[in-house]
Design a protein around this motif. Structure first.
Motif, PDB file in Angstrom:
ATOM      1  N   PHE A  99      26.369  40.740  23.069  1.00 53.67           N
ATOM      2  CA  PHE A  99      25.440  41.761  23.550  1.00 53.67           C
ATOM      3  C   PHE A  99      24.823  42.506  22.371  1.00 53.67           C
ATOM      4  CE2 PHE A  99      29.390  44.000  22.901  1.00 53.67           C
ATOM      5  CZ  PHE A  99      29.021  45.272  22.480  1.00 53.67           C
ATOM      6  N   ILE A 100      23.714  43.176  22.649  1.00 48.61           N
ATOM      7  CA  ILE A 100      23.016  43.979  21.644  1.00 48.61           C
ATOM      8  C   ILE A 100      23.209  45.452  22.008  1.00 48.61           C
ATOM      9  CG2 ILE A 100      20.787  44.524  20.603  1.00 48.61           C
ATOM     10  CD1 ILE A 100      19.869  41.704  21.357  1.00 48.61           C
ATOM     11  N   PRO A 101      23.801  46.257  21.127  1.00 44.04           N
ATOM     12  CA  PRO A 101      24.062  47.670  21.433  1.00 44.04           C
ATOM     13  C   PRO A 101      22.776  48.494  21.561  1.00 44.04           C
ATOM     14  CG  PRO A 101      25.372  46.911  19.559  1.00 44.04           C
ATOM     15  CD  PRO A 101      24.334  45.868  19.813  1.00 44.04           C
ATOM     16  N   ASN A 102      22.898  49.651  22.195  1.00 42.70           N
ATOM     17  CA  ASN A 102      21.759  50.557  22.358  1.00 42.70           C
ATOM     18  C   ASN A 102      21.165  50.982  21.023  1.00 42.70           C
ATOM     19  OD1 ASN A 102      21.957  50.551  25.151  1.00 42.70           O
ATOM     20  ND2 ASN A 102      23.327  52.324  25.200  1.00 42.70           N
ATOM     21  N   GLU A 103      22.009  51.037  20.003  1.00 36.64           N
ATOM     22  CA  GLU A 103      21.570  51.522  18.692  1.00 36.64           C
ATOM     23  C   GLU A 103      20.545  50.613  18.018  1.00 36.64           C
ATOM     24  OE1 GLU A 103      25.472  53.404  19.628  1.00 36.64           O
ATOM     25  OE2 GLU A 103      24.627  51.386  19.778  1.00 36.64           O
ATOM     26  N   ILE A 104      20.296  49.442  18.588  1.00 37.42           N
ATOM     27  CA  ILE A 104      19.293  48.546  18.000  1.00 37.42           C
ATOM     28  C   ILE A 104      17.952  49.258  17.858  1.00 37.42           C
ATOM     29  CG2 ILE A 104      18.547  47.587  20.223  1.00 37.42           C
ATOM     30  CD1 ILE A 104      18.899  45.621  16.914  1.00 37.42           C
ATOM     31  N   GLY A 105      17.703  50.212  18.733  1.00 32.25           N
ATOM     32  CA  GLY A 105      16.441  50.945  18.714  1.00 32.25           C
ATOM     33  C   GLY A 105      16.259  51.845  17.507  1.00 32.25           C
ATOM     34  N   THR A 121      23.575  37.115  26.963  1.00 35.73           N
ATOM     35  CA  THR A 121      23.192  36.847  28.348  1.00 35.73           C
ATOM     36  C   THR A 121      22.027  37.739  28.781  1.00 35.73           C
ATOM     37  OG1 THR A 121      24.857  38.418  29.147  1.00 35.73           O
ATOM     38  CG2 THR A 121      25.504  36.100  29.007  1.00 35.73           C
ATOM     39  N   LYS A 122      21.748  38.776  28.008  1.00 37.90           N
ATOM     40  CA  LYS A 122      20.601  39.642  28.271  1.00 37.90           C
ATOM     41  C   LYS A 122      20.213  40.362  26.987  1.00 37.90           C
ATOM     42  CE  LYS A 122      23.497  43.448  29.981  1.00 37.90           C
ATOM     43  NZ  LYS A 122      23.749  44.372  31.118  1.00 37.90           N
ATOM     44  N   ILE A 123      19.016  40.944  26.994  1.00 35.35           N
ATOM     45  CA  ILE A 123      18.498  41.658  25.831  1.00 35.35           C
ATOM     46  C   ILE A 123      18.414  43.147  26.168  1.00 35.35           C
ATOM     47  CG2 ILE A 123      16.562  41.914  24.241  1.00 35.35           C
ATOM     48  CD1 ILE A 123      18.136  39.270  23.976  1.00 35.35           C
ATOM     49  N   ASN A 124      18.975  43.970  25.303  1.00 38.55           N
ATOM     50  CA  ASN A 124      18.993  45.414  25.536  1.00 38.55           C
ATOM     51  C   ASN A 124      17.570  45.977  25.628  1.00 38.55           C
ATOM     52  OD1 ASN A 124      19.255  48.337  25.057  1.00 38.55           O
ATOM     53  ND2 ASN A 124      21.381  47.864  24.543  1.00 38.55           N
ATOM     54  N   PRO A 125      17.280  46.786  26.652  1.00 38.28           N
ATOM     55  CA  PRO A 125      15.945  47.383  26.804  1.00 38.28           C
ATOM     56  C   PRO A 125      15.506  48.216  25.600  1.00 38.28           C
ATOM     57  CG  PRO A 125      17.232  47.671  28.805  1.00 38.28           C
ATOM     58  CD  PRO A 125      18.175  47.144  27.765  1.00 38.28           C
ATOM     59  N   ASN A 126      16.477  48.740  24.837  1.00 36.75           N
ATOM     60  CA  ASN A 126      16.142  49.562  23.671  1.00 36.75           C
ATOM     61  C   ASN A 126      15.431  48.775  22.578  1.00 36.75           C
ATOM     62  OD1 ASN A 126      17.159  51.808  24.852  1.00 36.75           O
ATOM     63  ND2 ASN A 126      18.827  52.142  23.407  1.00 36.75           N
ATOM     64  N   LEU A 127      15.436  47.460  22.706  1.00 38.62           N
ATOM     65  CA  LEU A 127      14.693  46.654  21.742  1.00 38.62           C
ATOM     66  C   LEU A 127      13.214  47.037  21.764  1.00 38.62           C
ATOM     67  CD1 LEU A 127      15.480  44.130  19.880  1.00 38.62           C
ATOM     68  CD2 LEU A 127      14.173  42.804  21.535  1.00 38.62           C
ATOM     69  N   ALA A 128      12.750  47.530  22.894  1.00 40.53           N
ATOM     70  CA  ALA A 128      11.345  47.917  23.045  1.00 40.53           C
ATOM     71  C   ALA A 128      10.949  49.058  22.114  1.00 40.53           C
ATOM     72  CB  ALA A 128      11.064  48.306  24.494  1.00 40.53           C
ATOM     73  N   LYS A 129      11.937  49.745  21.543  1.00 38.26           N
ATOM     74  CA  LYS A 129      11.646  50.834  20.610  1.00 38.26           C
ATOM     75  C   LYS A 129      11.231  50.319  19.233  1.00 38.26           C
ATOM     76  CE  LYS A 129      14.851  54.096  22.805  1.00 38.26           C
ATOM     77  NZ  LYS A 129      16.041  54.967  22.615  1.00 38.26           N
ATOM     78  N   LEU A 130      11.413  49.028  19.003  1.00 42.14           N
ATOM     79  CA  LEU A 130      11.098  48.448  17.694  1.00 42.14           C
ATOM     80  C   LEU A 130       9.644  47.993  17.678  1.00 42.14           C
ATOM     81  CD1 LEU A 130      14.360  46.381  17.081  1.00 42.14           C
ATOM     82  CD2 LEU A 130      13.888  48.786  16.588  1.00 42.14           C
ATOM     83  N   GLN A 131       8.758  48.930  17.492  1.00 46.18           N
ATOM     84  CA  GLN A 131       7.331  48.660  17.605  1.00 46.18           C
ATOM     85  C   GLN A 131       6.719  48.027  16.356  1.00 46.18           C
ATOM     86  OE1 GLN A 131       5.249  49.019  20.412  1.00 46.18           O
ATOM     87  NE2 GLN A 131       7.267  49.113  21.376  1.00 46.18           N
ATOM     88  N   SER A 132       7.566  47.714  15.358  1.00 44.02           N
ATOM     89  CA  SER A 132       7.084  46.992  14.174  1.00 44.02           C
ATOM     90  C   SER A 132       7.466  45.516  14.217  1.00 44.02           C
ATOM     91  CB  SER A 132       7.649  47.626  12.892  1.00 44.02           C
ATOM     92  OG  SER A 132       7.145  48.935  12.714  1.00 44.02           O
ATOM     93  N   LEU A 133       8.201  45.119  15.247  1.00 47.40           N
ATOM     94  CA  LEU A 133       8.671  43.736  15.342  1.00 47.40           C
ATOM     95  C   LEU A 133       7.509  42.750  15.425  1.00 47.40           C
ATOM     96  CD1 LEU A 133      11.754  43.330  17.726  1.00 47.40           C
ATOM     97  CD2 LEU A 133      11.587  42.735  15.315  1.00 47.40           C
ATOM     98  N   LYS A 134       7.598  41.704  14.619  1.00 45.51           N
ATOM     99  CA  LYS A 134       6.611  40.633  14.662  1.00 45.51           C
ATOM    100  C   LYS A 134       7.230  39.298  15.078  1.00 45.51           C
ATOM    101  CE  LYS A 134       3.454  42.564  11.190  1.00 45.51           C
ATOM    102  NZ  LYS A 134       2.375  42.808  12.172  1.00 45.51           N
ATOM    103  N   THR A 135       8.514  39.107  14.739  1.00 42.55           N
ATOM    104  CA  THR A 135       9.168  37.831  15.006  1.00 42.55           C
ATOM    105  C   THR A 135      10.544  38.047  15.615  1.00 42.55           C
ATOM    106  OG1 THR A 135       8.046  36.801  13.117  1.00 42.55           O
ATOM    107  CG2 THR A 135      10.007  35.688  13.959  1.00 42.55           C
ATOM    108  N   VAL A 136      10.822  37.370  16.746  1.00 37.36           N
ATOM    109  CA  VAL A 136      12.167  37.394  17.325  1.00 37.36           C
ATOM    110  C   VAL A 136      12.601  35.971  17.640  1.00 37.36           C
ATOM    111  CG1 VAL A 136      12.076  39.725  18.271  1.00 37.36           C
ATOM    112  CG2 VAL A 136      11.254  37.828  19.647  1.00 37.36           C
ATOM    113  N   HIS A 137      13.834  35.656  17.261  1.00 38.93           N
ATOM    114  CA  HIS A 137      14.446  34.364  17.560  1.00 38.93           C
ATOM    115  C   HIS A 137      15.696  34.613  18.398  1.00 38.93           C
ATOM    116  CE1 HIS A 137      12.523  32.569  13.664  1.00 38.93           C
ATOM    117  NE2 HIS A 137      11.670  32.661  14.667  1.00 38.93           N
ATOM    118  N   PHE A 138      15.601  34.325  19.692  1.00 36.71           N
ATOM    119  CA  PHE A 138      16.740  34.439  20.598  1.00 36.71           C
ATOM    120  C   PHE A 138      17.076  33.071  21.191  1.00 36.71           C
ATOM    121  CE2 PHE A 138      15.195  39.004  21.500  1.00 36.71           C
ATOM    122  CZ  PHE A 138      15.982  39.519  20.481  1.00 36.71           C
ATOM    123  N   ASP A 139      16.646  32.009  20.533  1.00 30.14           N
ATOM    124  CA  ASP A 139      16.903  30.668  21.047  1.00 30.14           C
ATOM    125  C   ASP A 139      18.392  30.324  20.990  1.00 30.14           C
ATOM    126  OD1 ASP A 139      15.676  30.946  18.327  1.00 30.14           O
ATOM    127  OD2 ASP A 139      16.561  28.964  18.021  1.00 30.14           O
TER     128      ASP A 139
END
Length: 299
Positions: A99-105, A121-139
């Motif tokens: 899992f990805i903790p809330n602090e990822i934001g 099994t899921k992606i933490n909603p707080n990931l949405a706080k990372l507004q500089s993200l350009k690339t994500v690999h969750f494969d």
């Protein structure tokens, strides 16, 4: 398959490291040397160290922008990582993270995040706080839906969600306005009917799913250059395919296609068309060759 994915991950990592000047930003491979350094530490790689936890002293690395913890035994993302406010590139691939903790934001400067080959099994909603993200690999995880958090990050340019168990994709993909590369291959997708793809998308990989039809919105994506929908259950392609004005390569291999619409002749930039493994008779093959004389077609 896992070895292949690991090799691809390594290649991607090598490309990232190639962008880092080794003289200006030397990469430390153990925490002891990093702590002893009399200069700011910008880059650390703990790749394949057999770690179960991140070294506690990582919190002293206030200038760190590159952290590679690929190929270890992490089952969680340690809190120490979230103190690294300058972090831009984080590679946690090939661990056992669930899992990805809330602090990822809190990692506001992060632009590249790789947590592929794990057990998410899921992606933490707080990931949405990372507004500089350009690339994500969750494969190569265990995700079963397209992560809603990604829809809130319009800066994203590359998303890899291949080799999961995704069966549902949000119709609002077009909210990711800058998305250029999307890989949804090797999932369990069968219905894309209402999905609206971003207009800037160039590379779309949908192979090895159970897709029965391509959505109308896809054919409005004028910037698509490479489209792979091989190994699905397509029985026909809409005449609206003519909307893919800049497409260079289309892979439709191993579907149930008996013919293609004449509008394929309007795809003036199409260089490669792969149709192997479809039930096309010789008459149809001859017709398609005449229809697209400038396209290399593989039957």
């Amino acid at each position: 398959m896992k070895k292949l994915l690991l090799m691809i991950t390594f290649i991607s990592l090598s490309q990232i490291k190639a962008q880092i000047d080794p003289l200006k930003y030397p990469t430390f491979t153990n925490i002891e040397d990093a702590v002893k350094s009399d200069k700011p530490v910008y880059s650390i790689s703990f790749r394949d160290k057999g770690l179960f936890n991140i070294p506690k002293d990582i919190v002293k690395m206030n200038s760190l922008f590159f952290l590679n913890v690929m190929g270890n035994n992490l089952e969680k993302i340690d809190q120490e990582i979230f103190t690294l406010k300058e972090l831009e590139i984080l590679n946690l691939s090939a661990n056992s993270i669930k899992f990805i903790p809330n602090e990822i934001g809190e990692l506001k400067k992060l632009h590249t995040l790789s947590i592929n080959l794990n057990s998410l099994t899921k992606i933490n909603p707080n990931l949405a706080k990372l507004q500089s993200l350009k690339t994500v690999h969750f494969d190569a995880n265990n995700l079963n839906v397209f992560p809603e958090a990604l829809l809130e990050i319009s800066s994203l340019e590359e998303i890899n969600l291949s080799n999961n168990q995704i069966s549902f994709v949000s119709q609002d993909l077009n909210k990711i306005k800058n998305l250029k590369y999307l890989n949804l291959s090797s999932n369990q997708i069968n219905d894309l009917a209402e999905v609206r793809f971003p207009k800037n998308i160039k590379y779309l990989e949908l192979q090895q799913n159970a897709i029965v039809g391509l959505p109308e919105f896809l054919f409005k994506s004028e910037n698509i250059e490479f489209l792979n929908v091989s190994h699905n259950n397509l029985k026909e392609i809409s005449h609206k395919v003519k909307g893919l004005k800049n497409v260079v390569s289309i892979n439709l291999a191993n579907n149930q296609l008996k013919d293609l619409p004449k509008e394929f002749s309007q795809l003036k930039n199409l260089k490669t068309l792969i149709l192997a493994g479809n039930p096309m008779d010789q008459e149809t093959i001859k017709k398609l060759k005449e229809l697209m004389p400038r396209t290399q077609i593989y039957f």
